[in-house]
Design a protein around this motif. Structure first.
Motif, short mmCIF file in Angstrom:
data_model
loop_
_atom_site.label_atom_id
_atom_site.label_comp_id
_atom_site.label_asym_id
_atom_site.label_seq_id
_atom_site.Cartn_x
_atom_site.Cartn_y
_atom_site.Cartn_z
N MET A 190 0.82 -1.19 0.00
CA MET A 190 0.00 0.00 0.00
C MET A 190 0.86 1.24 0.00
SD MET A 190 -3.02 -0.64 2.73
CE MET A 190 -3.49 1.06 2.41
N GLY A 191 0.21 2.38 -0.32
CA GLY A 191 0.92 3.65 -0.29
C GLY A 191 0.26 4.59 -1.28
N PRO A 192 0.45 5.90 -1.11
CA PRO A 192 -0.16 6.86 -2.03
C PRO A 192 0.45 6.77 -3.43
CG PRO A 192 1.29 7.96 -0.48
CD PRO A 192 1.22 6.54 -0.05
N PRO A 193 -0.23 7.33 -4.45
CA PRO A 193 0.34 7.35 -5.79
C PRO A 193 1.72 8.01 -5.76
CG PRO A 193 -1.93 8.14 -5.84
CD PRO A 193 -1.56 7.98 -4.40
N GLY A 194 2.71 7.37 -6.37
CA GLY A 194 4.07 7.93 -6.41
C GLY A 194 4.96 7.43 -5.29
N ALA A 195 4.42 6.61 -4.38
CA ALA A 195 5.23 6.14 -3.24
C ALA A 195 6.27 5.11 -3.66
CB ALA A 195 4.32 5.54 -2.16
N GLY A 196 6.07 4.51 -4.83
CA GLY A 196 7.04 3.50 -5.29
C GLY A 196 6.51 2.08 -5.13
N LYS A 197 5.19 1.93 -4.97
CA LYS A 197 4.60 0.59 -4.80
C LYS A 197 4.96 -0.34 -5.96
CE LYS A 197 0.25 1.85 -4.89
NZ LYS A 197 0.28 3.32 -4.96
N GLY A 198 4.77 0.16 -7.19
CA GLY A 198 4.97 -0.70 -8.37
C GLY A 198 6.43 -1.13 -8.46
N THR A 199 7.33 -0.18 -8.25
CA THR A 199 8.77 -0.48 -8.34
C THR A 199 9.16 -1.51 -7.29
OG1 THR A 199 9.10 1.80 -9.01
CG2 THR A 199 11.05 0.61 -8.23
N GLN A 200 8.74 -1.30 -6.05
CA GLN A 200 9.13 -2.22 -4.98
C GLN A 200 8.43 -3.57 -5.14
OE1 GLN A 200 11.62 -1.61 -3.01
NE2 GLN A 200 11.85 0.54 -3.62
N ALA A 201 7.18 -3.56 -5.61
CA ALA A 201 6.45 -4.83 -5.79
C ALA A 201 7.16 -5.68 -6.84
CB ALA A 201 5.01 -4.55 -6.21
N LYS A 202 7.66 -5.03 -7.88
CA LYS A 202 8.36 -5.79 -8.94
C LYS A 202 9.64 -6.41 -8.36
CE LYS A 202 10.03 -6.05 -13.53
NZ LYS A 202 10.82 -7.13 -13.01
N ILE A 203 10.38 -5.63 -7.58
CA ILE A 203 11.63 -6.15 -7.00
C ILE A 203 11.32 -7.34 -6.08
CG2 ILE A 203 13.55 -5.57 -5.44
CD1 ILE A 203 13.39 -2.67 -6.64
N LEU A 204 10.30 -7.18 -5.24
CA LEU A 204 9.94 -8.26 -4.32
C LEU A 204 9.45 -9.51 -5.06
CD1 LEU A 204 7.95 -6.69 -1.34
CD2 LEU A 204 10.38 -7.25 -1.50
N ILE A 259 -3.91 -13.37 3.78
CA ILE A 259 -2.91 -12.31 3.64
C ILE A 259 -1.79 -12.57 4.65
CG2 ILE A 259 -2.51 -9.83 4.02
CD1 ILE A 259 -5.30 -9.29 3.08
N ASP A 260 -0.55 -12.63 4.18
CA ASP A 260 0.57 -12.81 5.12
C ASP A 260 1.01 -11.49 5.71
OD1 ASP A 260 0.94 -15.62 4.83
OD2 ASP A 260 1.67 -15.22 2.81
N MET A 261 1.10 -10.46 4.88
CA MET A 261 1.48 -9.15 5.41
C MET A 261 1.05 -8.03 4.48
SD MET A 261 5.61 -8.94 4.98
CE MET A 261 5.94 -10.55 5.67
N VAL A 262 0.94 -6.85 5.08
CA VAL A 262 0.59 -5.65 4.31
C VAL A 262 1.75 -4.67 4.51
CG1 VAL A 262 -1.05 -3.74 4.09
CG2 VAL A 262 -1.87 -6.01 4.73
N ILE A 263 2.35 -4.25 3.41
CA ILE A 263 3.46 -3.30 3.50
C ILE A 263 2.95 -1.93 3.05
CG2 ILE A 263 5.78 -2.71 2.69
CD1 ILE A 263 6.17 -5.74 2.19
N ASN A 264 3.12 -0.94 3.90
CA ASN A 264 2.69 0.41 3.57
C ASN A 264 3.91 1.30 3.39
OD1 ASN A 264 0.87 2.69 3.34
ND2 ASN A 264 1.62 3.28 5.36
N ILE A 265 4.05 1.88 2.20
CA ILE A 265 5.17 2.79 1.93
C ILE A 265 4.66 4.21 2.07
CG2 ILE A 265 6.91 3.46 0.23
CD1 ILE A 265 6.64 0.75 -1.07
N SER A 266 5.22 4.96 3.04
CA SER A 266 4.70 6.32 3.23
C SER A 266 5.73 7.37 2.79
CB SER A 266 4.28 6.54 4.68
OG SER A 266 5.28 6.11 5.53
N VAL A 267 5.22 8.43 2.17
CA VAL A 267 6.06 9.52 1.66
C VAL A 267 5.27 10.82 1.79
CG1 VAL A 267 7.36 10.37 -0.34
CG2 VAL A 267 7.03 7.93 -0.09
N ASP A 268 5.98 11.93 2.12
CA ASP A 268 5.31 13.24 2.23
C ASP A 268 4.64 13.65 0.92
OD1 ASP A 268 5.99 13.66 4.76
OD2 ASP A 268 7.57 15.15 4.36
N LYS A 269 3.49 14.35 1.08
CA LYS A 269 2.70 14.74 -0.10
C LYS A 269 3.50 15.58 -1.11
CE LYS A 269 -1.80 16.66 -1.15
NZ LYS A 269 -3.00 17.32 -0.66
#
Ligand code: AMP
Length: 178
Positions: free
Chosen positions: A1-15, A101-111
């Motif tokens: 999880m995380g707001p648009p631009g937090a890097g979810k897609g990039t990190q999800a691909k790496i994981l 669900i094993d875990m939920v990862i939330n990536i947080s970044v300032d607006k």
């Protein structure tokens, strides 16, 4: 999880590469539906172009089909669920399929950092939802409809600071998983 631009897609691909998981990005799935001019795609495009969420029923039926076909695999969900009804629907789908669900990862970044990142991405992505007005809309939609999921998943969620280079954030995500 995380707001648009937090890097979810990039990190999800790496994981997904590292742990051999199927990476399911609902944004990518919807963009493929648009490119193939399917009924789902034609319906979704108007919402996406304005930075609004595609209706929950569309996402839930699309994801029920996809998850049913993948139930033997480990999966990383990227960009789904994005509303409380989607999370409730996902629970029901998982119960039916015997998944959890094993875990939920939330990536947080300032607006402010997010908006600058997305404007920069807009210069090279060509995504039709990467204009300034739409970017601001997507942040507001996130705050109103998606951020409440942090409370919904409070027992599963791991918070990771998303301010830094891709490699720095990956290291934090991996440490959090360990
Ligand atoms: P993303 O690539 O995750 O940033 O998603 C791009 C756009 O696709 C979003 O702004 C929404 O319009 C749509 N979308 C992606 N995932 C969902 C979802 N789970 N629920 C509703 N709309 C979604």
């Amino acid at each position: 999880m995380g707001p648009p631009g937090a890097g979810k897609g990039t990190q999800a691909k790496i994981l997904s590469d590292k742990y051999n998981l199927v990476h399911l990005s609902t944004g990518d799935i919807l963009r493929t539906e648009i490119a193939n001019q399917t009924n789902i795609g034609l319906d979704a495009k108007n919402y996406m172009d304005q930075g609004l969420l595609v209706p929950d029923e569309v996402l839930l039926s699309m994801m029920e089909n996809t998850l049913t076909n993948l139930k033997e695999s480990g999966i990383i969900l990227d960009g789904f669920p994005r509303t409380i009804p989607q999370a409730e629907g996902l629970d029901a789908i998982f119960k039916k399929l015997g998944l959890n669900i094993d875990m939920v990862i939330n990536i947080s970044v300032d607006k402010e950092i997010l908006i600058n990142r997305l404007i920069k991405r807009a210069e090279d992505s060509g995504r039709s939802d990467d204009t300034k007005e739409v970017i601001v809309n997507r942040q507001n939609v996130y705050l109103e409809l998606t951020a409440p999921l942090l409370e919904f998943y409070k027992n599963e969620v791991i918070n990771v600071d998303g301010d830094g280079t891709i490699e720095e954030v990956t290291q934090r995500v991996l440490a959090a998983i360990q």
